[in-house]
Design a protein around this motif. Structure first.
Motif, PDB file in Angstrom:
ATOM      1  N   ASN A  42       0.842  -1.189   0.000  1.00  0.00           N
ATOM      2  CA  ASN A  42       0.000   0.000   0.000  1.00  0.00           C
ATOM      3  C   ASN A  42       0.881   1.244   0.000  1.00  0.00           C
ATOM      4  O   ASN A  42       1.001   1.957   0.986  1.00  0.00           O
ATOM      5  CB  ASN A  42      -0.908  -0.029   1.224  1.00  0.00           C
ATOM      6  N   ASP A  43       1.501   1.489  -1.163  1.00  0.00           N
ATOM      7  CA  ASP A  43       2.478   2.571  -1.247  1.00  0.00           C
ATOM      8  C   ASP A  43       2.600   2.983  -2.711  1.00  0.00           C
ATOM      9  O   ASP A  43       2.824   2.135  -3.582  1.00  0.00           O
ATOM     10  CB  ASP A  43       3.829   2.085  -0.724  1.00  0.00           C
ATOM     11  N   ILE A  44       2.444   4.253  -2.965  1.00  0.00           N
ATOM     12  CA  ILE A  44       2.398   4.757  -4.341  1.00  0.00           C
ATOM     13  C   ILE A  44       3.589   4.270  -5.162  1.00  0.00           C
ATOM     14  O   ILE A  44       3.445   3.662  -6.228  1.00  0.00           O
ATOM     15  CB  ILE A  44       2.359   6.305  -4.339  1.00  0.00           C
ATOM     16  N   ARG A  45       4.771   4.522  -4.650  1.00  0.00           N
ATOM     17  CA  ARG A  45       5.965   4.190  -5.432  1.00  0.00           C
ATOM     18  C   ARG A  45       6.140   2.691  -5.588  1.00  0.00           C
ATOM     19  O   ARG A  45       6.586   2.215  -6.634  1.00  0.00           O
ATOM     20  CB  ARG A  45       7.199   4.786  -4.755  1.00  0.00           C
TER      21      ARG A  45
END
Lengths: 345, 345
Positions: free
Chosen positions: B232-235
Motif C-alpha cells: 500500500n504505497d504509491i511508489r
DNA sequence: TTGTATGCGTTATCAA
DNA sequence: TTGATAACGCATACAA
C-alpha cells in the motif's frame, strides 16, 4: 452470573484462596523479591485459575497515577496531527504510558473545555500538538489557559511557543526553512514568488516572516499580492486562484494541500510545473507523493520533535523537576526536493 | 510547596473549610438538588477559592468506571484509521466518554499485548478499528483474543467480522461495492480489468470476491494475472507494475494509494487516464483529490460505521445488555466518480 | 436538608 | 518472609 464475565475478584479473594495475606498477594503481583518461591507459586497458581486482574482505579488512587498522558490536537483527522499522535503514542508506550486522546477543534472556548476534561481525568502530563495552541507565540492572555493547566501537571507544546512555568515547548525552525527555500527560488531565476498560508498562528507567522526576510535580503519589493491567505483545501485554493488572478512563477505554501491546489490551478490554465511555475509544500506528507510531478516539500522534523518531547516529559516525571530539563527545543527543518522545483544545488 | 501546584485538596478539606460534611460537598459537586441554596453557595465559594477538583481515581474506584473507552488501531498515522478515530472521539465526547488510544501494529502478538494493556486500565469498552483484527472473518483461533477480551468488557469491531458473545461488529458492504464498480467498468467496454490489493484480511477478501463474482457474471475468465498483491504505497505499486508487465485497461484498487500508484505507472509509460486505462481507488481519502485527474473512489461509509458503533456502544453501557442491541450492522458503500473513470450512467 | 459511617481495591508501613 | 492495618478520596445508604 453464569456468563463468566463481570466476575469481580479482588486481592482479598486471592488471599483467602491462597491462605495468605493481601500483602503477600500484592507482593507477588508486583514482583517483590521478599516472597518465598513456594508461596509465590501457590499464589500465582490461584491468580491464574481465577483470572485475577488488579483494579487499576484502586492502584491509581494509592499511587496517585495511572500512567496516562493527555494528548490534545485540533483534529486527528489531519495527516500531520495523526502522524504526530502516532509517534507520541509509540514512544510513550515504550515507557509504559498510555494516551488519552482529545480533539479540541480550533475554537478557544472548546480548547479550554477539552483541556479541563483531560485534566479532570488526572493525567500525569499534557501534550498539546499544533501551533493553534500557541496563540501568537507570546505569553498573552490567549494562552493563559495553558499556564493554568501547567499549575496542575507539566504541559508540553509541540510546534508552538508558549511561555510559562512548567510549560515545555518543542518547535521547528520554520522561519529559516521558508527563508532558505524562498532565497533558493529567487536565485534560480524566479522573478515573482508568492506565499500562501491558511493561518495566522505562531507557526504560520514565523513562516511568513521567513518569506518576507528572504525577499528583503534579495532586494525584492513586498507587494500586497505576494501574500495570500487561503483555505487548507486543494479545490478551495484552485478556485481562489482562478477567481483572483495573480501572476507568479513560484509559490511557497505552508501546507502540502495548498501547494497541490496551486498545481491544480497551474494545470487548469496550462502552466507547466516546474518549467513555468515552481511549487513547494510543507510537512512532506504522503500527499506530496500523490500528485504529478511529486511535490517538493519541507520536512519539519516531526519525528524528532516528538522524540524530544517524550524524552523530556519522562525526565520531568522522573522527578527532574526544574532546571535540568530544557524548556525549549528547536528542531531544524529539511527541504525535500522533488519534481515541482528545479533548484539544483 | 510555594509554587501553587501539586496542592492536594480533597473533599475533607472543603468540608472543613465550609463547615459542612463531606456528603454535602459531594452533593454540591454532583449537582444534587437536596442542598439548600445557602449551603450550596457557601460550598461553591470555598471550592472556587481553593481550586478543588475531585480525584478521578477515587471516583472511578467507587463508581467502577472512569468513562473511558479503549480504542485500538494498527496505526493512527494511516489516513483511514485517523479519520475513524476522529469520528469516534467526537461522538464519544458527546456522551461524556474519553478515548484511550492504542496503536497495535499488525503483529498478532503485539495486538494481544496491547489489548491487555487497554484492559488493564479498566476501560468500559473496546473499539477495534480495521479488518486486521478480524482474521479471516470467522470465529477461528486467530480471533480468540478478542472473545477473551469480550469476557471482560463489550468489544466493538469496525470493518471486520468477528463472532462471539459480547462482540459487536460494524462492516461495510465491500463485496457489493467492488462487484458493482467492476461490472460497470466491463459494461463501459473495458476488456481487461485487474484487481490490486495489499492484504488478505477479511475486508480485502470480501473485495476480491466481489471482483471475481463480477467477472464470472460477465462471463469473463479469471486468469491469474488479474489479481495482484502489492504494498500500500504509491511508489511501490508503480515499481511493481514496471517490473511485472501486465496489460490492462482498467484497475480496481483496494486503497487510494494503490490506485495512485497505478496512475503513476500509467503516466510513466505514456498511458492516458481514463482514455487508455480506468482506475478506481478505495476509502475516498483526501489523496483522491491530490492526483490529476482526481481519483474515482469508493466511499465506504466510515462516518456511518462510527456513528452506529458509538450508538450501540452507549446502548450496551446503558444496560441494554443482551439481545436488544444489534450484533452486526452492515453499512452500504457509495462509488464517487471523478476523473479517472468514464462510466457514464 | 444535613451528617455519619462504610465500601471501593490497592499499596505501604510497621510489627512480628 | 509474612501479616495486620492505615491511608488514598470519593459516593451513598441510612440516620437524624
Amino acid at each position: 452470573m453464569e456468563d463468566g464475565r463481570n466476575t469481580p475478584v479482588n486481592i482479598y479473594d486471592i488471599a483467602e484462596l491462597a491462605k495468605v495475606s493481601i500483602a503477600t498477594v500484592s507482593r507477588v503481583v508486583n514482583g517483590s523479591d521478599k516472597v518465598s518461591p513456594a508461596t509465590r507459586r501457590k499464589v500465582e497458581k490461584i491468580i491464574e485459575e481465577v483470572g485475577y486482574t488488579p483494579n487499576a482505579f484502586a492502584k491509581g488512587l494509592g499511587l496517585n497515577t495511572m500512567h496516562t498522558i493527555g494528548i490534545m490536537v485540533p483534529s486527528v483527522a489531519d495527516a500531520f496531527m495523526a502522524e504526530a499522535v502516532y509517534n507520541i503514542e509509540q514512544e510513550l508506550g515504550q515507557y509504559g504510558y498510555d494516551c488519552l486522546l482529545n480533539c479540541s477543534g480550533f475554537r478557544p472556548e472548546d480548547k479550554k473545555k477539552k483541556l479541563e476534561v483531560l485534566l479532570s481525568k488526572h493525567v500525569d502530563a499534557l501534550i498539546l500538538i499544533g501551533s493553534t495552541y500557541a496563540g501568537h507565540g507570546n505569553d498573552g492572555a490567549e494562552t493563559d489557559y495553558i499556564r493554568g493547566a501547567a499549575k496542575r501537571v507539566p504541559v508540553f507544546v509541540i510546534n508552538g511557543n508558549v511561555k510559562g512555568d512548567n510549560v515545555f515547548v518543542t518547535v521547528c525552525d520554520d522561519m529559516s526553512a521558508v527563508a532558505d527555500v524562498t532565497e533558493r527560488l529567487v536565485r534560480s531565476g524566479r522573478k515573482k514568488v508568492i506565499f500562501l498560508t491558511d493561518s495566522r498562528s505562531y507557526s504560520a507567522n514565523k513562516k511568513r516572516r521567513g518569506f518576507e526576510e528572504a525577499l528583503a535580503r534579495a532586494g525584492l519589493p513586498l507587494s500586497e499580492d505576494r501574500i495570500h491567505y487561503v483555505k487548507n483545501d486543494i479545490r478551495a485554493v484552485r478556485d481562489y486562484l482562478e477567481k483572483n488572478p495573480v501572476t507568479f512563477d513560484a509559490a511557497v505554501a505552508t501546507e502540502d494541500a495548498i501547494a497541490i491546489g496551486v498545481m491544480k490551478y497551474a494545470h487548469s490554465v496550462g502552466l507547466r510545473v516546474p518549467e513555468d511555475v515552481s511549487v513547494t509544500g510543507y510537512n512532506n506528507s504522503r500527499m506530496a507523493l500523490a500528485c504529478e510531478p511529486e511535490l517538493s516539500s519541507i520536512n519539519n522534523g516531526l519525528a524528532k520533535m516528538c522524540t524530544s518531547t517524550v524524552q523530556r516529559l519522562m525526565a520531568v516525571l522522573d522527578g527532574e523537576d526544574g532546571q535540568t530539563v530544557e524548556r525549549k527545543v528547536v528542531i531544524p527543518c529539511a527541504f525535500v526536493e522533488r519534481g515541482t522545483t528545479a533548484l539544483g544545488k
